[in-house]
Design a protein around this motif. Structure first.
Motif, mmCIF file in Angstrom:
data_model
loop_
_atom_site.group_PDB
_atom_site.id
_atom_site.type_symbol
_atom_site.label_atom_id
_atom_site.label_comp_id
_atom_site.label_asym_id
_atom_site.label_seq_id
_atom_site.Cartn_x
_atom_site.Cartn_y
_atom_site.Cartn_z
ATOM 1 N N PHE A 1 0.863 -1.180 0.000
ATOM 2 C CA PHE A 1 0.000 0.000 0.000
ATOM 3 C C PHE A 1 0.900 1.231 0.000
ATOM 4 O O PHE A 1 1.729 1.405 0.893
ATOM 5 C CB PHE A 1 -0.903 0.010 1.231
ATOM 6 N N THR B 1 2.432 -1.646 4.413
ATOM 7 C CA THR B 1 1.678 -0.393 4.343
ATOM 8 C C THR B 1 2.666 0.755 4.489
ATOM 9 O O THR B 1 3.299 0.916 5.527
ATOM 10 C CB THR B 1 0.578 -0.314 5.415
ATOM 11 N N THR C 1 2.061 4.303 3.664
ATOM 12 C CA THR C 1 1.173 5.388 3.257
ATOM 13 C C THR C 1 1.215 6.529 4.265
ATOM 14 O O THR C 1 1.802 6.416 5.343
ATOM 15 C CB THR C 1 -0.284 4.897 3.142
ATOM 16 N N VAL D 1 -5.995 1.063 6.287
ATOM 17 C CA VAL D 1 -6.067 0.967 4.832
ATOM 18 C C VAL D 1 -6.486 -0.426 4.361
ATOM 19 O O VAL D 1 -6.675 -0.630 3.162
ATOM 20 C CB VAL D 1 -4.719 1.345 4.185
ATOM 21 N N LEU D 2 -6.610 -1.381 5.286
ATOM 22 C CA LEU D 2 -7.066 -2.715 4.902
ATOM 23 C C LEU D 2 -7.961 -3.280 5.990
ATOM 24 O O LEU D 2 -7.921 -2.844 7.140
ATOM 25 C CB LEU D 2 -5.886 -3.664 4.643
ATOM 26 N N ALA E 1 4.034 -2.315 8.830
ATOM 27 C CA ALA E 1 3.426 -0.983 8.762
ATOM 28 C C ALA E 1 4.484 0.057 9.081
ATOM 29 O O ALA E 1 5.032 0.073 10.188
ATOM 30 C CB ALA E 1 2.264 -0.879 9.752
ATOM 31 N N GLU F 1 -2.333 2.787 10.258
ATOM 32 C CA GLU F 1 -2.637 2.164 8.972
ATOM 33 C C GLU F 1 -3.345 0.832 9.169
ATOM 34 O O GLU F 1 -3.937 0.298 8.233
ATOM 35 C CB GLU F 1 -1.353 1.928 8.183
#
Length: 315
Positions: free
Chosen positions: A131, A203, A205, A211-212, A225, A235
């Motif tokens: 991500f 992740t 981001t 985000v998931l 993460a 995240e």
């Protein structure tokens, strides 16, 4: 006093490869370094972003990384994170070398993640999901491919063109096997299926909320993460951490900065007593879980920058 010499990004990458960076980070932990000895980083609000000061010292060297985090920079065509590392003579503490800290960050963050992935992911990683479509997405793909023969990588981003562009660059990284990479937008219905099939999920981001889905990650898979270092941002959701083996760089640092862990513990999904450190994983005190996901939450620490920077100037 002589003027400090400058080491640019090209020299950083020339002197320390991504996989050597992983080995250096792992060796530092295996040789007995305790990340808990690192002083807390200092964060100061500046404009729309932050200034961070990250000092560290070991038995060989001392250094400080000064960096800025400017959330609006990507829209300007600039790096979100920019930095300079100042290395000091171990005896006199005189500044001796200035190193491109942005390049060091881009190298050491995936290296730390790769140490965790190597220990917490299955031996066979057929597919991975990343991500984020920035420099850390590419860096993490490169680090992963150095330790696993992954055949499929899915890049998930807010903008489809950026995700596809990063996926195209990733597809050219594998030199020993065939690799298929694709880019998806965050709202694509294929994202959930990709995560459910993946053995590694990264992740990377700037998101402030998960985000998931909490139930998307398979038992035995590894989630890394790295996107945030603030206590109110995350995240990953609480339920995912609650059903996972959770590993951090340092528990004290995680208490201050790892929002994913802080919020999960505050919501009663996770007990801090069940949070482990990467050092314990490297030393064999904690083994990867096969009956639940493995989550490594990284916020980045100054000792990691120092390890990489000192080997950049003494390759």
């Amino acid at each position: 006093m002589d003027q400090p010499r400058w080491v640019d990004a090209a020299e950083v990458r020339r002197n320390v490869s991504p996989d050597r960076a992983r080995r250096l980070i792992r060796r530092e932990l295996a040789d007995g370094f305790d990340p808990a000895s690192d002083p807390p980083r200092q964060a100061v609000p500046a404009g729309d972003g932050q200034l961070l000061v990250m000092p560290s010292a070991n038995r060989r060297a001392a250094g400080v990384k000064v960096l800025s985090v400017a959330p609006r920079n990507p829209a300007r065509g600039l790096d979100r994170i920019q930095a300079v590392c100042v290395l000091l003579d171990a005896d006199t503490l005189s500044p001796s070398v200035l190193v491109d800290g942005t390049a060091v960050t881009s190298l050491r963050t995936p290296a730390v993640s790769a140490v965790a992935i190597d220990a917490l992911a299955p031996a066979d990683v057929e597919s991975a999901v990343i991500f984020g479509s920035g420099p850390q997405a590419l860096g993490h793909a490169e680090a992963l491919l150095a330790i696993r023969h992954t055949s499929s990588v899915t890049v998930v981003g807010r903008r489809g063109d950026a995700a596809r562009s990063t996926a195209q660059r990733i597809s050219g990284l594998a030199s020993t096997h065939r690799l298929t990479a694709r880019g998806l937008t965050v709202d694509d219905r294929l994202v959930e299926a990709a995560v459910r099939e993946a053995q590694v999920v990264v992740t990377a981001t700037s998101a402030a909320t998960p985000v998931l889905g909490d139930d998307w990650v398979a038992d035995g898979a590894c989630v890394v993460a790295i996107g945030s270092h603030e206590p109110h941002r995350r995240e990953l959701g609480s339920a995912l951490l609650g059903r996972s083996l959770v590993v951090v760089e340092d528990v004290g640092t995680a208490h201050r900065e790892a929002g994913d862990v802080i919020l999960a513990a505050a919501q009663g999904a996770l007990d801090w007593a069940d949070v482990h450190t990467l050092r314990d994983v490297v030393l064999g005190r904690v083994e990867r879980a096969t009956d639940r996901p493995n989550v490594f939450k990284s916020v980045g620490m100054a000792w990691q920058d120092l390890v990489i920077a000192e080997h950049v100037i003494h390759p």
